[in-house]
Design an enzyme around this catalytic site. Structure first.
Site, PDB file in Angstrom:
ATOM      1  N   TRP A  99       0.840  -1.212   0.000  1.00 33.71           N
ATOM      2  CA  TRP A  99       0.000   0.000   0.000  1.00 33.71           C
ATOM      3  C   TRP A  99       0.868   1.252   0.000  1.00 33.71           C
ATOM      4  O   TRP A  99       0.588   2.213  -0.718  1.00 33.71           O
ATOM      5  CB  TRP A  99      -0.965   0.010   1.179  1.00 33.71           C
ATOM      6  CG  TRP A  99      -1.965  -1.099   1.142  1.00 33.71           C
ATOM      7  CD1 TRP A  99      -2.133  -2.084   2.067  1.00 33.71           C
ATOM      8  CD2 TRP A  99      -2.940  -1.365   0.112  1.00 33.71           C
ATOM      9  NE1 TRP A  99      -3.144  -2.938   1.688  1.00 33.71           N
ATOM     10  CE2 TRP A  99      -3.644  -2.526   0.497  1.00 33.71           C
ATOM     11  CE3 TRP A  99      -3.274  -0.740  -1.096  1.00 33.71           C
ATOM     12  CZ2 TRP A  99      -4.680  -3.075  -0.281  1.00 33.71           C
ATOM     13  CZ3 TRP A  99      -4.296  -1.277  -1.875  1.00 33.71           C
ATOM     14  CH2 TRP A  99      -4.985  -2.425  -1.465  1.00 33.71           C
ATOM     15  N   ASP A 166      -1.671   7.026   6.196  1.00 36.54           N
ATOM     16  CA  ASP A 166      -2.711   6.079   5.800  1.00 36.54           C
ATOM     17  C   ASP A 166      -2.984   5.221   7.041  1.00 36.54           C
ATOM     18  O   ASP A 166      -2.137   4.440   7.457  1.00 36.54           O
ATOM     19  CB  ASP A 166      -2.192   5.226   4.635  1.00 36.54           C
ATOM     20  CG  ASP A 166      -3.158   4.110   4.226  1.00 36.54           C
ATOM     21  OD1 ASP A 166      -4.198   3.932   4.898  1.00 36.54           O
ATOM     22  OD2 ASP A 166      -2.863   3.405   3.240  1.00 36.54           O
ATOM     23  N   LYS A 190     -12.042  -1.509   7.013  1.00 36.43           N
ATOM     24  CA  LYS A 190     -11.213  -2.357   7.875  1.00 36.43           C
ATOM     25  C   LYS A 190     -11.695  -2.265   9.327  1.00 36.43           C
ATOM     26  O   LYS A 190     -12.033  -3.251   9.928  1.00 36.43           O
ATOM     27  CB  LYS A 190      -9.740  -1.943   7.788  1.00 36.43           C
ATOM     28  CG  LYS A 190      -9.185  -1.811   6.380  1.00 36.43           C
ATOM     29  CD  LYS A 190      -8.915  -3.155   5.719  1.00 36.43           C
ATOM     30  CE  LYS A 190      -8.723  -3.074   4.217  1.00 36.43           C
ATOM     31  NZ  LYS A 190      -7.664  -2.226   3.733  1.00 36.43           N
TER      32      LYS A 190
HETATM   33  C1  LIG Z   1      -7.028  -1.836   2.340  1.00 34.38           C
HETATM   34  C2  LIG Z   1      -5.978  -0.799   2.385  1.00 34.38           C
HETATM   35  C3  LIG Z   1      -5.879   0.200   1.396  1.00 34.38           C
HETATM   36  C4  LIG Z   1      -6.773   0.238   0.186  1.00 34.38           C
HETATM   37  O1  LIG Z   1      -8.016   0.671   0.517  1.00 34.38           O
HETATM   38  P1  LIG Z   1      -9.173   0.916  -0.581  1.00 34.38           P
HETATM   39  O2  LIG Z   1     -10.204   1.608   0.234  1.00 34.38           O
HETATM   40  O3  LIG Z   1      -9.586  -0.426  -1.069  1.00 34.38           O
HETATM   41  O4  LIG Z   1      -8.609   1.752  -1.658  1.00 34.38           O
HETATM   42  C5  LIG Z   1      -4.900   1.165   1.544  1.00 34.38           C
HETATM   43  N1  LIG Z   1      -4.081   1.159   2.598  1.00 34.38           N
HETATM   44  C6  LIG Z   1      -4.135   0.226   3.570  1.00 34.38           C
HETATM   45  C7  LIG Z   1      -3.195   0.274   4.724  1.00 34.38           C
HETATM   46  C8  LIG Z   1      -5.089  -0.794   3.483  1.00 34.38           C
HETATM   47  O5  LIG Z   1      -5.165  -1.722   4.440  1.00 34.38           O
END
Ligand SMILES: *Cc1c(COP(=O)(O)O)cnc(C)c1O
Length: 355
Positions: A99, A166, A190
């Site tokens: 990511w 993030d 998540k």
């Molecule tokens: C799942 C995830 C993403 C991607 O998320 P989307 O909403 O599907 O774009 C980005 N960063 C992390 C740390 C993730 O776990």
């Protein structure tokens, strides 16, 4: 049989959050209409957004001068919105996984990118420490929890330049010092809500520093100004986020969530370290509380499919590891009970006895 949902995302939510959201989809606030068929500008819906924003601020202790936004596009769209809005010349990225790498790739479209450190040399099994942050970069981007590799940056780092994070997979799992960040974002699926909404916490005076033109929808200032109502926001995922925020508050807030996260992680890592069949994949001081990754020891590799089938037969769901790591991953978000983790541990012990 009771099922324990260890999926990495979309993932487990408290039963009452799912039920309340389902109920609102049938009849929103006793209006006789579904949440799905009312205007986002209806007078009944504005309070949903307002309360969700207020609970974000309360639970995370967000200081004055920050806005909370609910957007579309997932964390993946933030990978490009961040540099669009913040990168004038140069940005710094900490590379801790797939990511983080994807975020970095988008930034390269907008300017120079410096990788301050990377754990790619060991398949992202650790969080690099003691890296230098270039003071002439526009911002530093970090990924606080690496969902795939089971590593987590549990500290709000001190950065001499604006810090952007993030937090897709660990938001609301511990108290954070929001004042250390210019922007925090994440996909909701998540640890916050169902898929379809992205949360952003942004320091308002950190915006508007780049000279480029930004398309309206990709400009954070649009959404700050319009209170996430510039266009139609994802109403059902925002509603389920609100239900979950209420749940977090009613269950003691992020301090209580952190206590539970520690308890779950201690129980499961202790078993991984004790059990003769398994070994953890992340370095000990980088271990994630949210995504707990482990593999079979080399001499037991052939038991991979058998353990998956066995754990599935015992009600465990989603413990198969990501293909980049292999083995197993137990995602233990806020809604995962200690009982669920104990059930997985019992499963590992029974499997060990049989081999
Ligand atoms: C799942 C995830 C993403 C991607 O998320 P989307 O909403 O599907 O774009 C980005 N960063 C992390 C740390 C993730 O776990």
């Amino acid at each position: 049989m009771k099922k324990y949902n260890f999926n990495a995302g979309p993932s487990i939510l408290p039963r009452e959050v799912i039920e309340a959201t389902a109920q609102a989809c049938l009849d929103f606030n006793g209006s006789g209409l579904s949440l799905m068929e009312i205007s986002h500008r209806a007078k009944d819906f504005q309070p949903v957004v307002d309360e969700a924003v207020a609970l974000f601020k309360e639970l995370l202790n967000i200081p004055e001068g920050y806005s909370v936004l609910f957007l579309g596009g997932g964390a993946s769209l933030e990978f490009c919105m961040v540099p669009y809005n913040f990168l004038e010349k140069k940005a710094a990225y900490l590379n801790t996984g797939v990511w983080a790498t994807k975020a970095e790739k988008e930034a390269k479209l907008f300017g120079e990118v410096v990788e301050v450190a990377s754990s790619k040399d060991k398949n992202f099994t650790y969080i690099p420490k003691n890296f230098e942050i270039p003071t002439d970069a526009d911002y530093l981007h970090v990924t606080t929890n690496n969902t795939i590799y089971g590593t987590e940056l549990l500290k709000d780092i001190d950065s001499p330049i604006p810090l952007i994070a993030d937090m897709s997979s660990d938001i609301f799992s511990r108290p954070i010092d929001v004042s250390k960040y210019a922007l925090i974002y994440g996909g909701a699926q998540k640890n916050l809500s169902m898929a379809g909404v992205t949360f952003v916490i942004v320091k308002e005076d950190a915006l508007g520093k780049v000279s480029r033109q930004i398309p309206t929808m990709l400009d954070y200032r649009t959404h700050v100004k319009k209170g996430s109502m510039f266009n139609t926001p994802p109403v059902v995922p925002i509603y389920s986020a609100l239900m979950n925020l209420r749940y977090v508050k009613a269950h003691g807030g992020v301090e209580a969530m952190e206590k539970l996260a520690k308890e779950r992680a201690e129980i499961l890592y202790a078993e991984i370290d004790r059990n003769k069949l398994f070994v953890g994949t992340a370095e000990e001081d980088s271990r994630s509380r949210m995504n707990i990754t482990f593999v079979l020891k080399p001499e037991y590799q052939e038991l991979q499919d058998e353990f998956l089938a066995f754990s599935t037969s015992k009600g465990m769901v989603g413990v198969k590891g990501h293909r980049d790591v292999g083995g197993f991953r137990a995602s233990c978000y806020n809604a995962m009970s200690v009982e669920g983790v104990k059930a997985l541990v019992a499963c590992m012990q029974e499997f060990e006895k049989a081999h």
